[in-house]
Design an enzyme around this catalytic site. Sequence first.
Site, PDB file in Angstrom:
ATOM      1  N   TYR A   1     -34.255  45.923  22.333  1.00  0.00           N
ATOM      2  CA  TYR A   1     -35.538  46.635  20.822  1.00  0.00           C
ATOM      3  C   TYR A   1     -34.979  47.247  20.461  1.00  0.00           C
ATOM      4  O   TYR A   1     -35.882  48.717  20.589  1.00  0.00           O
ATOM      5  CB  TYR A   1     -37.458  46.163  21.491  1.00  0.00           C
ATOM      6  CG  TYR A   1     -38.268  45.394  20.531  1.00  0.00           C
ATOM      7  CD1 TYR A   1     -37.773  45.847  18.865  1.00  0.00           C
ATOM      8  CD2 TYR A   1     -39.446  45.968  21.726  1.00  0.00           C
ATOM      9  CE1 TYR A   1     -39.021  45.105  18.411  1.00  0.00           C
ATOM     10  CE2 TYR A   1     -40.165  45.483  19.877  1.00  0.00           C
ATOM     11  CZ  TYR A   1     -40.119  44.783  19.231  1.00  0.00           C
ATOM     12  OH  TYR A   1     -41.064  44.541  18.335  1.00  0.00           O
ATOM     13  N   CYS A   2     -34.802  47.516  19.104  1.00  0.00           N
ATOM     14  CA  CYS A   2     -34.827  48.202  17.751  1.00  0.00           C
ATOM     15  C   CYS A   2     -34.209  49.664  18.225  1.00  0.00           C
ATOM     16  O   CYS A   2     -32.826  48.711  18.593  1.00  0.00           O
ATOM     17  CB  CYS A   2     -36.274  49.279  17.995  1.00  0.00           C
ATOM     18  SG  CYS A   2     -36.334  50.199  16.382  1.00  0.00           S
TER      19      CYS A   2
END
Length: 640
Positions: free
Chosen positions: A369-370
Amino acid sequence: MAPTWSSNRQTPGDSKRMDKPTNDAAKEPAQNSVKEPAKEGPKPGSPDVEVLARNFARMIEEGGKALAAYMKPREEGKIKGEIADEVTDVVKTVGHVAEYWLSDPKRAVELQTSLGRAYLDLWAGAVKRMAGEPAPPSVAPDAKDKRFADPEWSQNQFFDFLKQAYLLTAQWGERLVTQAEGIDEHTKAKAAFYVKQIANAISPSNFVLTNPELLRETLSSNADNLVRGMHMLTQDIKAGHGNLKINQSDSSQFEVGRNLALTPGKVVFQNDLIQLIQYEPTTPQVLKIPLLIVPPWINKFYILDLTPEKSFIKWAVDQGITVFVISWVNPDAHLAAKGFEQYMTEGPIAALDAIEAATGEKKAHTIGYCVGGTLLAITLAYLAAKKKNRVVSATMFAAQVDFTFSGDLKVFVDEERIQQLEAHMKEQGYLEASSMANTFNLLRSNDLIWPYVVNNYLRGKKPFPFDILFWNSDATRMPAANHSFYLRNFYLDNKLSHGELEIAGVKLDLRKIKIPIYNLATREDHIAPAKSVLEGSKYFGGPVTYVLAGSGHIAGVINPPAKLPRLPKYQYWTGAAPNGSDVDKWIAAATEHPGSWWPHWFEWLKCQGSETAPAREIGIGKLKPIEDAPGSYVKVRNWD
């Protein structure tokens, strides 16, 4: 001592406050022949001058306390003057734009004339309205702009004039930057960002006397709202240890492990940088291949495990997946030297080794994530270069591997700013959590800063409890070495996608990653723009499924399947294999689906390996439980 808000609040009919004479006094003859009229208290809805004056005095007193809380750590030398560097950069950047317009007298006159003409048109329209003639507005706010939602912004001529004058000025400032020629793109992007922040700050909606809603509330409460607001301002400055920590949510309503991050599990491994959590199964059979989630270290993992209704982790477990998640440490000075190499080897690689020890499986599915997705991509490229086949598939949640189109965050990255940041981090070994949080908030200041300034400090109201905003404020510190490497090698030099990045003595090539990739972008993302995610898709060497979710960086990802009869909140698009960076072109040929993308992802995951096995009890492998989920690393907060 905190003031008691109710102590001075009096209703218009309070007999102690009103000077109305008694019946006996009224019967006494007046000293003069002229009878003095009885004094009356304020009419309902009108301000009480005495209480208003007293509250203004209290407001000034509370304001003094706020100033003292701000100045104290600076006088003690605990906080050094960092604002000067930022102000200098703003002045210098905007100065380049001003120089373009002022260097040519003709351009300067045209610039002034354009604004003057707009103001004259606005004044002419206002005069017509005052005379009872119809006059269309010179400018109107965007339909999504909530600042001017109160009816008086349009119905009251004074506030309507203020609103339009502000919007015309803001538009003029924007043109000031976009029409300036001969300025490099980075400087122009910085100038546009700064001008936008200035425009957002001076909006009439941010001041009591120019906001009809605030003015009504101040008069009706005899400025009690401002007293409460100044008290809250003092508390928030103290909570930020001399810096303003704006509360976006009522933090007293949430606690990690009490009503957030509740999915049952155990910490089964830990080192200096991570705790690895394994979650208890809820199905008799599970997918044979386990799943490792690599969240961003800039924030905490429980964005994927908020309340049970919003928890991606709980939902994944309920689908029959053995889920492991990394919980990053909230680092302090003794981890200052931990760089990207350590974050890779002691993060995802250590976690893969631990998963093998816990389950016996040599391979795993992965999610990043990210910035956790960026780290995951680096890990995959490193493993590919080492010819280690450890991962079956990779899913990226709003993650970038190419930073050409990385959005507004690039405004904060140039050699000069990085050197200033590195000098600051060198002194204490890390970057404060508030620094990154403030940066992200500035990207959407009209949503994440000014509404809370108005609500908290001018209306004097506590913000509503909102789990995502509570998580947003619960940020982590950045180790100096790791953060410097990240800014220089990705945002500044974009080395990963160019095949120039070296980690642990290995030059990384994303094209060697041959496993299937599920690359999720979110349409309104300001941190990892959909365009950037689309562009990055072409650098992987295997098949890439590009999926576009509605909303932004958080809400687009945390979008659980709707339960009937609730209507789906957002949507997602699926389409052709990613090509280029034109999101509009891709979406024009894509298929829109209502609701959550989560089930679509699960079907994709099963296509990468659908074999099942009996559910795994935690602790039956080589790893024994250390403590209950969510663990202790995630509970280290910066405001304690």
